[in-house]
Enzyme design. Structure first.
Site, PDB file in Angstrom:
ATOM      1  N   ASP A  25       0.946  -1.495  -0.050  1.00 33.34           N
ATOM      2  CA  ASP A  25       0.149  -0.165  -0.029  1.00 33.34           C
ATOM      3  C   ASP A  25       0.812   1.088  -0.202  1.00 33.34           C
ATOM      4  OD1 ASP A  25      -2.408   1.492   0.284  1.00 33.34           O
ATOM      5  OD2 ASP A  25      -2.534   1.451   2.193  1.00 33.34           O
ATOM      6  N   HIS A  26       0.638   2.091  -1.402  1.00 33.67           N
ATOM      7  CA  HIS A  26       1.461   2.959  -0.899  1.00 33.67           C
ATOM      8  C   HIS A  26       2.928   3.410  -0.823  1.00 33.67           C
ATOM      9  CE1 HIS A  26      -2.353   6.219  -0.719  1.00 33.67           C
ATOM     10  NE2 HIS A  26      -2.583   5.632   0.124  1.00 33.67           N
ATOM     11  N   GLU A  31      -1.102   5.633  -8.528  1.00 32.13           N
ATOM     12  CA  GLU A  31      -1.629   6.937  -7.882  1.00 32.13           C
ATOM     13  C   GLU A  31      -1.922   8.454  -8.961  1.00 32.13           C
ATOM     14  OE1 GLU A  31      -2.339   7.512  -3.791  1.00 32.13           O
ATOM     15  OE2 GLU A  31      -2.420   9.559  -3.320  1.00 32.13           O
ATOM     16  N   GLY A  49      -8.022   8.552   7.127  1.00 35.67           N
ATOM     17  CA  GLY A  49      -8.123   8.448   8.367  1.00 35.67           C
ATOM     18  C   GLY A  49      -8.744   9.334   8.469  1.00 35.67           C
ATOM     19  N   HIS A  67      -9.040   5.217  -1.892  1.00 39.85           N
ATOM     20  CA  HIS A  67      -8.540   5.304  -0.756  1.00 39.85           C
ATOM     21  C   HIS A  67      -9.046   5.764   0.784  1.00 39.85           C
ATOM     22  CE1 HIS A  67      -4.578   3.611  -1.676  1.00 39.85           C
ATOM     23  NE2 HIS A  67      -5.016   3.648  -2.670  1.00 39.85           N
ATOM     24  N   GLY A  93     -10.928   5.053   2.996  1.00 38.22           N
ATOM     25  CA  GLY A  93     -12.854   3.766   3.401  1.00 38.22           C
ATOM     26  C   GLY A  93     -13.685   3.959   4.031  1.00 38.22           C
ATOM     27  N   SER A  94     -12.111   4.865   5.550  1.00 37.51           N
ATOM     28  CA  SER A  94     -12.815   4.320   6.549  1.00 37.51           C
ATOM     29  C   SER A  94     -13.807   5.845   7.194  1.00 37.51           C
ATOM     30  CB  SER A  94     -11.738   4.279   7.357  1.00 37.51           C
ATOM     31  OG  SER A  94     -11.026   3.282   7.335  1.00 37.51           O
ATOM     32  N   ASN A 141     -10.273   0.597  -0.107  1.00 35.97           N
ATOM     33  CA  ASN A 141      -8.839   0.141   1.604  1.00 35.97           C
ATOM     34  C   ASN A 141      -9.722   0.817   2.775  1.00 35.97           C
ATOM     35  OD1 ASN A 141      -7.560   0.036  -1.147  1.00 35.97           O
ATOM     36  ND2 ASN A 141      -5.551   1.201  -0.404  1.00 35.97           N
ATOM     37  N   VAL A 142      -9.258   0.020   3.381  1.00 38.08           N
ATOM     38  CA  VAL A 142     -10.075   0.565   4.890  1.00 38.08           C
ATOM     39  C   VAL A 142      -8.635   0.015   6.176  1.00 38.08           C
ATOM     40  CG1 VAL A 142     -11.692  -0.741   6.860  1.00 38.08           C
ATOM     41  CG2 VAL A 142     -12.248  -0.487   3.649  1.00 38.08           C
TER      42      VAL A 142
HETATM   43 ZN   LIG Z   1      -4.316   5.548   0.802  1.00 42.14          ZN
END
Ligand SMILES: [Zn+2]
Length: 286
Positions: free
Chosen positions: A85-86, A136, A179, A207, A209-210, A229-230
């Site tokens: 990730d990233h 990205e 975040g 991204h 997703g929370s 993404n979570v």
């Molecule tokens: Zn991300």
């Protein structure tokens, strides 16, 4: 089943208007919690490590081995994709070398031409080994050094050029944030998502997703988002369940201090969040 790459899985998601969840792991418990949710729902899943989490755990090879061996010991039969990730340029190259089945090269903070060139290079290296690639374009907001970004929008022309490199999935900023979301967040920009989805066939990635309301996530999925993404939501659930256990004094009852007991409620809380999200995303059984 051994771990697989994202080939087929995300194209099917895009054409089937559902998404596959990508969940960040931090240690053994998180790995087991995420895998348990995938197995219980019989759905494909993506386990990912950030550069920071991999450093915390002891490196990419260790993370890969942890996931591979846990898949084996738990008897997991659903497809599991091991993803970076990233990643920066060096991390993406290292994970390709080590044997991750999928990598994200995040060059959004580079000048666009450099992002484009390096994405091409990572795609060539990864595809030669059957590894899928996420890139990205535009920046995803969030807190960095105390400054909270609103979440920038991806430029459609730039997104088209990055998609043309042959990346397997593409993260585009559409007002999403990493975040916790600030109270004054105005929501996802569906106009921009529509413009992107009209000209890009590559499965899109959401991204942060929370904290995005369920309805907005599902609308984005219907419009072309195939990977969500979570991360933060699992962290919050783990912390809350662990706090409750300690505040209830359970660590002081009998052998409640045993980490296998102390970490169990938090681990279960992660499984519950992952299962709920799989349901939201409409991921069909494998
Ligand atoms: Zn991300």
């Amino acid at each position: 089943m051994s771990i697989v790459n994202g080939n087929g899985i995300f194209d099917a998601a895009r054409s089937g208007h559902y998404a596959v969840g990508a969940f960040n792991t931090n240690n053994l418990e998180w790995t087991r919690a995420i895998l348990a949710a995938a197995q219980e729902t019989n759905t494909p899943i993506l386990i990912q490590t950030s550069m920071g989490a991999a450093k915390y755990m002891g490196g990419y090879e260790l993370c890969l081995n942890l996931v591979q061996q846990t898949v084996k010991s738990m008897g997991i039969t659903v497809p599991v994709i091991m993803h970076l990730d990233h990643g920066n340029y060096e991390a993406a190259k290292e994970c390709i070398e080590v044997g991750y089945t999928s990598v994200m090269f995040d060059g959004h903070d580079l000048p666009f031409e450099e992002n484009l060139e390096k994405t091409k290079e990572i795609v060539a290296l990864a595809h030669a080994k059957g590894i899928t690639v996420e890139a990205e374009v535009g920046s995803i907001g969030g807190e960095e050094d105390g400054i909270i970004g609103a979440g920038e929008l991806a430029d459609v022309e730039e997104a088209k050029q990055i998609a043309a490199t042959g990346v397997d999935y593409l993260a585009c900023g559409i007002g999403n944030i990493h975040g916790k979301y600030p109270a004054n967040w105005t929501g996802l920009n569906f106009d921009r998502l529509k413009e992107l989805a009209e000209v890009i066939e590559t499965p899109l990635v959401l991204h942060g997703g929370s904290g995005i309301p369920k309805e907005q996530i599902q609308k984005a999925i219907a419009m072309g988002v195939s990977k969500v993404n979570v991360n933060t939501e699992c962290q919050l659930a783990f912390a809350e369940a662990t706090r409750k256990y300690i505040e209830a004094g359970k660590d002081e009852e009998g052998k409640g201090y045993d980490p296998r007991k102390l970490l169990a409620p938090g681990t279960q809380a992660i499984t519950d969040v992952v299962k709920e999200r799989i349901d939201w995303f409409g991921t069909p059984e494998a």
